[in-house]
Design a protein around this motif. Structure first.
Motif: not given
Lengths: 64, 193
Positions: A17-18, A20-22, A53-54, A14-15, A10-11
Protein backbone atom coordinates in the motif's frame (compact mmCIF):
# COMPACT_ATOMS: atom_id res chain seq x y z
CA UNK A 1 15.09 -21.84 9.92
CA UNK A 2 15.24 -18.38 11.51
CA UNK A 3 11.95 -17.22 12.95
CA UNK A 4 10.87 -13.73 11.96
CA UNK A 5 11.43 -11.12 14.64
CA UNK A 6 8.77 -8.73 13.38
CA UNK A 7 5.63 -9.01 11.26
CA UNK A 8 6.58 -9.88 7.67
CA UNK A 9 3.03 -10.33 6.39
CA UNK A 10 1.93 -6.98 7.79
CA UNK A 11 5.15 -5.47 6.45
CA UNK A 12 4.48 -6.81 2.95
CA UNK A 13 0.87 -5.57 2.98
CA UNK A 14 1.87 -2.17 4.35
CA UNK A 15 4.72 -2.02 1.83
CA UNK A 16 2.35 -2.79 -1.03
CA UNK A 17 0.00 0.00 0.00
CA UNK A 18 2.92 2.36 0.62
CA UNK A 19 4.17 1.65 -2.91
CA UNK A 20 0.71 2.35 -4.31
CA UNK A 21 0.51 5.54 -2.26
CA UNK A 22 3.96 6.75 -3.35
CA UNK A 23 3.11 6.02 -6.98
CA UNK A 24 -0.13 7.99 -6.56
CA UNK A 25 1.74 10.85 -4.89
CA UNK A 26 4.31 10.97 -7.70
CA UNK A 27 1.48 10.96 -10.25
CA UNK A 28 -0.22 13.85 -8.45
CA UNK A 29 3.06 15.76 -8.29
CA UNK A 30 3.26 15.32 -12.06
CA UNK A 31 6.66 13.65 -11.71
CA UNK A 32 5.66 10.43 -13.49
CA UNK A 33 3.08 9.72 -16.19
CA UNK A 34 0.08 7.44 -15.84
CA UNK A 35 1.62 4.92 -18.24
CA UNK A 36 5.01 4.95 -16.48
CA UNK A 37 6.45 1.57 -15.45
CA UNK A 38 7.01 3.01 -11.97
CA UNK A 39 3.28 2.81 -11.26
CA UNK A 40 3.66 -0.99 -11.34
CA UNK A 41 7.25 -1.28 -10.10
CA UNK A 42 6.88 0.79 -6.94
CA UNK A 43 4.13 -1.36 -5.34
CA UNK A 44 6.01 -4.57 -6.19
CA UNK A 45 9.35 -3.27 -4.89
CA UNK A 46 7.79 -1.92 -1.68
CA UNK A 47 5.88 -5.18 -1.16
CA UNK A 48 9.18 -7.09 -1.16
CA UNK A 49 11.01 -4.46 0.91
CA UNK A 50 8.14 -4.36 3.41
CA UNK A 51 8.18 -8.13 3.80
CA UNK A 52 11.93 -8.18 4.33
CA UNK A 53 11.82 -5.23 6.73
CA UNK A 54 9.00 -6.88 8.66
CA UNK A 55 10.95 -10.13 8.84
CA UNK A 56 14.11 -8.62 10.28
CA UNK A 57 12.33 -5.88 12.27
CA UNK A 58 15.26 -3.53 12.65
CA UNK A 59 13.47 -0.92 14.77
CA UNK A 60 14.53 -2.58 18.03
CA UNK A 61 14.87 0.74 19.82
CA UNK A 62 11.12 1.36 19.46
CA UNK A 63 10.10 -1.76 21.43
CA UNK A 64 8.77 -0.76 24.84
CA UNK B 1 18.91 12.50 30.09
CA UNK B 2 18.76 9.85 27.37
CA UNK B 3 16.51 10.47 24.36
CA UNK B 4 14.12 7.59 23.75
CA UNK B 5 12.06 7.99 20.57
CA UNK B 6 8.43 6.90 20.58
CA UNK B 7 6.74 5.09 17.65
CA UNK B 8 4.87 8.30 16.90
CA UNK B 9 8.12 10.21 16.60
CA UNK B 10 9.61 7.53 14.34
CA UNK B 11 6.58 7.53 12.05
CA UNK B 12 6.55 11.32 11.92
CA UNK B 13 10.27 11.33 11.12
CA UNK B 14 9.85 8.76 8.34
CA UNK B 15 6.96 10.77 6.93
CA UNK B 16 9.03 13.93 6.92
CA UNK B 17 11.81 12.10 5.08
CA UNK B 18 9.38 10.85 2.43
CA UNK B 19 7.84 14.31 2.00
CA UNK B 20 11.30 15.86 1.77
CA UNK B 21 12.18 13.31 -0.91
CA UNK B 22 9.03 14.18 -2.82
CA UNK B 23 9.89 17.86 -2.62
CA UNK B 24 13.33 17.21 -4.11
CA UNK B 25 11.92 14.98 -6.85
CA UNK B 26 9.23 17.56 -7.61
CA UNK B 27 11.74 20.41 -7.75
CA UNK B 28 13.93 18.45 -10.16
CA UNK B 29 10.97 17.28 -12.25
CA UNK B 30 9.47 20.66 -13.10
CA UNK B 31 8.72 20.87 -16.79
CA UNK B 32 11.26 18.24 -17.81
CA UNK B 33 8.62 16.14 -19.52
CA UNK B 34 7.32 19.06 -21.56
CA UNK B 35 9.55 18.34 -24.53
CA UNK B 36 10.03 14.62 -24.08
CA UNK B 37 6.86 13.56 -25.89
CA UNK B 38 7.20 13.52 -29.70
CA UNK B 39 4.38 14.56 -32.05
CA UNK B 40 1.95 11.77 -32.84
CA UNK B 41 -0.26 12.23 -35.87
CA UNK B 42 -0.76 9.87 -38.80
CA UNK B 43 -2.94 9.59 -41.89
CA UNK B 44 -2.37 12.84 -43.75
CA UNK B 45 -5.10 14.89 -42.11
CA UNK B 46 -4.56 18.30 -40.54
CA UNK B 47 -5.97 19.45 -37.24
CA UNK B 48 -5.26 22.15 -34.74
CA UNK B 49 -7.03 23.83 -31.86
CA UNK B 50 -6.61 27.12 -30.08
CA UNK B 51 -7.52 26.75 -26.43
CA UNK B 52 -8.78 30.02 -24.99
CA UNK B 53 -6.06 31.42 -22.77
CA UNK B 54 -3.76 28.43 -23.19
CA UNK B 55 -2.42 28.57 -26.75
CA UNK B 56 -2.47 26.43 -29.86
CA UNK B 57 -2.31 22.65 -30.03
CA UNK B 58 -1.18 21.03 -33.27
CA UNK B 59 -0.41 17.33 -32.77
CA UNK B 60 1.28 17.02 -36.16
CA UNK B 61 3.87 19.67 -35.38
CA UNK B 62 4.49 19.81 -31.67
CA UNK B 63 4.68 17.10 -29.05
CA UNK B 64 5.20 17.77 -25.40
CA UNK B 65 2.73 18.04 -22.57
CA UNK B 66 0.08 20.72 -22.84
CA UNK B 67 -1.56 22.26 -19.80
CA UNK B 68 -5.30 22.58 -20.36
CA UNK B 69 -8.15 23.80 -18.16
CA UNK B 70 -10.68 21.37 -16.68
CA UNK B 71 -13.44 23.50 -18.14
CA UNK B 72 -12.88 25.55 -21.25
CA UNK B 73 -13.39 26.04 -24.92
CA UNK B 74 -11.29 25.91 -28.06
CA UNK B 75 -11.63 26.91 -31.66
CA UNK B 76 -10.56 24.14 -34.02
CA UNK B 77 -9.88 23.53 -37.68
CA UNK B 78 -9.42 20.20 -39.42
CA UNK B 79 -9.20 18.76 -42.91
CA UNK B 80 -8.89 15.34 -44.53
CA UNK B 81 -7.17 14.37 -47.82
CA UNK B 82 -10.38 12.94 -49.29
CA UNK B 83 -12.83 14.24 -51.90
CA UNK B 84 -16.28 12.96 -52.83
CA UNK B 85 -19.94 13.13 -51.94
CA UNK B 86 -22.01 11.11 -49.48
CA UNK B 87 -19.04 9.52 -47.82
CA UNK B 88 -19.38 7.44 -44.65
CA UNK B 89 -17.23 8.95 -41.93
CA UNK B 90 -16.74 8.82 -38.20
CA UNK B 91 -14.43 10.46 -35.72
CA UNK B 92 -13.92 11.31 -32.11
CA UNK B 93 -11.66 13.22 -29.73
CA UNK B 94 -11.56 12.02 -26.14
CA UNK B 95 -9.59 12.22 -22.92
CA UNK B 96 -8.34 8.79 -21.88
CA UNK B 97 -8.44 8.09 -18.16
CA UNK B 98 -6.26 5.65 -16.20
CA UNK B 99 -7.34 2.53 -14.28
CA UNK B 100 -9.90 1.52 -16.89
CA UNK B 101 -12.14 4.52 -16.18
CA UNK B 102 -14.32 5.43 -19.16
CA UNK B 103 -12.88 8.06 -21.48
CA UNK B 104 -14.36 11.54 -21.53
CA UNK B 105 -15.62 12.47 -25.00
CA UNK B 106 -14.76 15.99 -26.15
CA UNK B 107 -16.32 15.80 -29.61
CA UNK B 108 -17.56 13.13 -31.99
CA UNK B 109 -18.77 13.38 -35.57
CA UNK B 110 -19.66 11.30 -38.59
CA UNK B 111 -22.50 10.03 -40.74
CA UNK B 112 -23.39 8.48 -44.07
CA UNK B 113 -23.60 11.62 -46.17
CA UNK B 114 -20.43 13.60 -45.53
CA UNK B 115 -19.60 15.89 -48.44
CA UNK B 116 -16.90 18.32 -47.40
CA UNK B 117 -13.33 17.67 -46.44
CA UNK B 118 -12.77 20.30 -43.77
CA UNK B 119 -14.44 21.63 -40.68
CA UNK B 120 -13.99 24.35 -38.12
CA UNK B 121 -15.85 25.56 -35.09
CA UNK B 122 -15.79 25.79 -31.34
CA UNK B 123 -15.82 22.97 -28.85
CA UNK B 124 -16.35 23.20 -25.10
CA UNK B 125 -15.69 20.69 -22.32
CA UNK B 126 -16.24 20.29 -18.63
CA UNK B 127 -14.10 17.61 -17.03
CA UNK B 128 -15.30 16.43 -13.59
CA UNK B 129 -13.74 18.40 -10.76
CA UNK B 130 -12.78 15.26 -8.81
CA UNK B 131 -10.14 14.46 -11.42
CA UNK B 132 -6.83 15.75 -10.01
CA UNK B 133 -4.85 18.38 -11.86
CA UNK B 134 -1.19 18.08 -12.77
CA UNK B 135 -1.57 14.42 -13.83
CA UNK B 136 -0.34 13.57 -17.31
CA UNK B 137 -3.23 12.24 -19.41
CA UNK B 138 -3.62 11.34 -23.08
CA UNK B 139 -6.05 13.02 -25.44
CA UNK B 140 -6.59 10.87 -28.50
CA UNK B 141 -8.53 11.42 -31.68
CA UNK B 142 -9.27 9.73 -34.97
CA UNK B 143 -11.09 10.36 -38.21
CA UNK B 144 -12.26 7.41 -40.30
CA UNK B 145 -13.04 8.25 -43.91
CA UNK B 146 -13.22 6.33 -47.20
CA UNK B 147 -9.75 4.90 -47.64
CA UNK B 148 -8.21 7.08 -44.98
CA UNK B 149 -7.83 6.78 -41.25
CA UNK B 150 -6.13 9.56 -39.33
CA UNK B 151 -5.05 9.17 -35.72
CA UNK B 152 -3.38 11.54 -33.32
CA UNK B 153 -2.65 11.87 -29.64
CA UNK B 154 -1.22 14.46 -27.33
CA UNK B 155 -0.28 14.50 -23.67
CA UNK B 156 -2.05 16.99 -21.43
CA UNK B 157 -2.04 18.01 -17.81
CA UNK B 158 -5.22 19.37 -16.32
CA UNK B 159 -4.72 22.78 -14.80
CA UNK B 160 -4.72 22.87 -11.00
CA UNK B 161 -3.01 21.18 -8.10
CA UNK B 162 -2.80 17.42 -7.83
CA UNK B 163 -3.55 17.31 -4.12
CA UNK B 164 -6.51 19.70 -4.06
CA UNK B 165 -9.27 17.14 -4.61
CA UNK B 166 -10.45 13.99 -2.85
CA UNK B 167 -8.01 11.75 -4.72
CA UNK B 168 -5.07 13.84 -3.49
CA UNK B 169 -6.32 13.74 0.10
CA UNK B 170 -6.84 9.97 -0.16
CA UNK B 171 -3.30 9.52 -1.51
CA UNK B 172 -1.79 11.46 1.38
CA UNK B 173 -3.90 9.55 3.92
CA UNK B 174 -2.88 6.22 2.40
CA UNK B 175 0.77 7.27 2.53
CA UNK B 176 0.54 8.11 6.25
CA UNK B 177 -1.43 4.99 7.23
CA UNK B 178 0.77 2.59 5.26
CA UNK B 179 3.93 4.24 6.63
CA UNK B 180 2.60 3.76 10.15
CA UNK B 181 1.75 0.12 9.38
CA UNK B 182 5.18 -0.51 7.94
CA UNK B 183 6.84 1.09 10.95
CA UNK B 184 4.78 -1.09 13.28
CA UNK B 185 5.70 -4.22 11.30
CA UNK B 186 9.37 -3.32 11.71
CA UNK B 187 9.23 -3.25 15.51
CA UNK B 188 10.33 -6.64 16.93
CA UNK B 189 7.63 -8.69 18.60
CA UNK B 190 7.94 -9.62 22.25
CA UNK B 191 9.09 -13.21 22.64
CA UNK B 192 8.93 -15.50 25.64
CA UNK B 193 7.27 -14.83 28.98
Amino acid sequence: MTAPRGRPVLGAIAGLFLGIAIAADLLLFGTIAVDSALTILLPVVFLVLGGVAGFFAPLRFLRR
Amino acid sequence: MRFRPTPHAAVAGALLLVLAGFTVVHAQGGSASDNSVPPSFTGGCAASANIAGYGTVDPAVSGGVYTVPKSGSATYTGSVPVQGQDRTTSGKVQVELPLGLPAISIKSWGGDNTDGNSDSGTVTWDIPSWLPGNVELTVSGFHQDEGVRCEGRIKVKLDGGGFAGPIGIAAVALTIVSLAGLAWAMIPRRTGA
